[in-house]
Design an enzyme around this catalytic site. Sequence first.
Site, PDB file in Angstrom:
ATOM      1  N   ASN A  28       0.411  -1.702  -5.078  1.00 32.19           N
ATOM      2  CA  ASN A  28       0.994  -1.721  -3.733  1.00 32.19           C
ATOM      3  C   ASN A  28      -0.149  -1.677  -2.710  1.00 32.19           C
ATOM      4  OD1 ASN A  28       2.872   0.081  -1.398  1.00 32.19           O
ATOM      5  ND2 ASN A  28       3.456  -1.904  -2.161  1.00 32.19           N
ATOM      6  N   HIS A  30      -2.889  -2.092   0.135  1.00 34.02           N
ATOM      7  CA  HIS A  30      -2.925  -2.289   1.591  1.00 34.02           C
ATOM      8  C   HIS A  30      -4.382  -2.485   2.004  1.00 34.02           C
ATOM      9  CE1 HIS A  30      -4.201   1.882   1.571  1.00 34.02           C
ATOM     10  NE2 HIS A  30      -3.067   2.238   0.981  1.00 34.02           N
ATOM     11  N   ALA A  31      -4.592  -2.588   3.314  1.00 31.53           N
ATOM     12  CA  ALA A  31      -5.950  -2.904   3.793  1.00 31.53           C
ATOM     13  C   ALA A  31      -6.975  -1.837   3.377  1.00 31.53           C
ATOM     14  CB  ALA A  31      -5.914  -3.061   5.312  1.00 31.53           C
ATOM     15  N   GLY A  32      -6.506  -0.604   3.162  1.00 32.20           N
ATOM     16  CA  GLY A  32      -7.425   0.448   2.707  1.00 32.20           C
ATOM     17  C   GLY A  32      -7.986   0.131   1.326  1.00 32.20           C
ATOM     18  N   HIS A  33      -7.113  -0.354   0.422  1.00 33.08           N
ATOM     19  CA  HIS A  33      -7.593  -0.734  -0.914  1.00 33.08           C
ATOM     20  C   HIS A  33      -8.544  -1.933  -0.823  1.00 33.08           C
ATOM     21  CE1 HIS A  33      -3.536   1.047  -2.098  1.00 33.08           C
ATOM     22  NE2 HIS A  33      -4.351   1.710  -2.881  1.00 33.08           N
ATOM     23  N   GLN A  57       0.257  11.785 -13.515  1.00 31.49           N
ATOM     24  CA  GLN A  57      -0.053  12.482 -12.271  1.00 31.49           C
ATOM     25  C   GLN A  57       1.170  12.670 -11.362  1.00 31.49           C
ATOM     26  OE1 GLN A  57      -3.033   9.299 -11.152  1.00 31.49           O
ATOM     27  NE2 GLN A  57      -2.326   9.741  -9.075  1.00 31.49           N
ATOM     28  N   GLN A 162      -8.982  14.556  -4.154  1.00 29.07           N
ATOM     29  CA  GLN A 162      -9.135  13.728  -5.367  1.00 29.07           C
ATOM     30  C   GLN A 162     -10.599  13.314  -5.534  1.00 29.07           C
ATOM     31  OE1 GLN A 162      -6.413  10.441  -6.710  1.00 29.07           O
ATOM     32  NE2 GLN A 162      -7.857   9.117  -5.647  1.00 29.07           N
ATOM     33  N   SER A 195       0.254   3.784   0.450  1.00 28.76           N
ATOM     34  CA  SER A 195       1.382   3.074  -0.156  1.00 28.76           C
ATOM     35  C   SER A 195       2.691   3.784   0.181  1.00 28.76           C
ATOM     36  CB  SER A 195       1.203   3.012  -1.671  1.00 28.76           C
ATOM     37  OG  SER A 195       0.014   2.329  -1.966  1.00 28.76           O
TER      38      SER A 195
END
Length: 291
Positions: A28, A30-33, A57, A162, A195
Amino acid sequence: MQIVKTSETLSQALAKQTAIAFVPTMGNLHAGHIQLVELAKTKNACVVVSIFVNPLQFAANEDLSKYPRTLDVDLAKLKAAGADIVFTPSEQEIYPDFDASTNNTHQSISINLPSIANELCGAARPGHFSGMATVVLKLFNLVFFNGAQTKIAIFGKKDFQQLFIIRDMVKQFNLPIEIMAADTKREEDGLAMSSRNGYLTPAQKLEAPRLYSELSLLVDAIKQGNTDFKALEARSTECLTQLGWIVDYISVRSAQTLLPATQNDNKLVVLGAARQGTTRLIDNIEFNLTA
Ligand code: PAF
């Protein structure tokens, strides 16, 4: 771009690579990925992206079954971003004893983490970080197994806790992998891309940037000399609660140890997790008190 589903094909595809830059994701995208992939592209390495929604998780009451799965769109985005290999394993590939009827991984050996993993997001999501670290270690083993000289893994700073735990795991297990981090990508209104933003109703989406603006106000107050961290946390929590948020935590921590901040800390991070309806959003701001 090569799409591989099994560990065996992955190992064949990577056999001759001497430099690998790896971006683990749950899809899913987005621009961050995509920003993480772009960073990987600058490393003169074979860019590997994994897409795997990791059952280990998610707690039983969480959103595993409804977590957005958008493989075709993700693959198109990764192709456009220039990824070389996309690894899309099944649950059985990662967890050989996976039982689809119960989502039980039967992963009886997992990463045991220090107590910091039970604080902040870990307090609301018991077992989450152990499940996350376990799959990340598995993915590292699969992707870097061929002994490439350059091994880089890239994560986003939005998931600050994380990232902290992964860096610690790499250090403690002597993994010869360089961990790189990319800044949180934000919508124009400041909302951190996630996401889970897709779960928000239009009204919640309008309210959602307030988590970041509240954290920003807290940072400003600290920079202006207010070091009563507990009072500041309580004030932000109260403000968000008044506006209908359900706050898991707002916390001022040392960015180096993730322990509660003291007057002596210079590198700080303010972290928050709060829910709009059933959607849990997280965010953080890292900052230094003196230059
Ligand atoms: O940040 C994520 O998307 C996941 O926690 C990760 C690192 C891919 C492990 O499943």
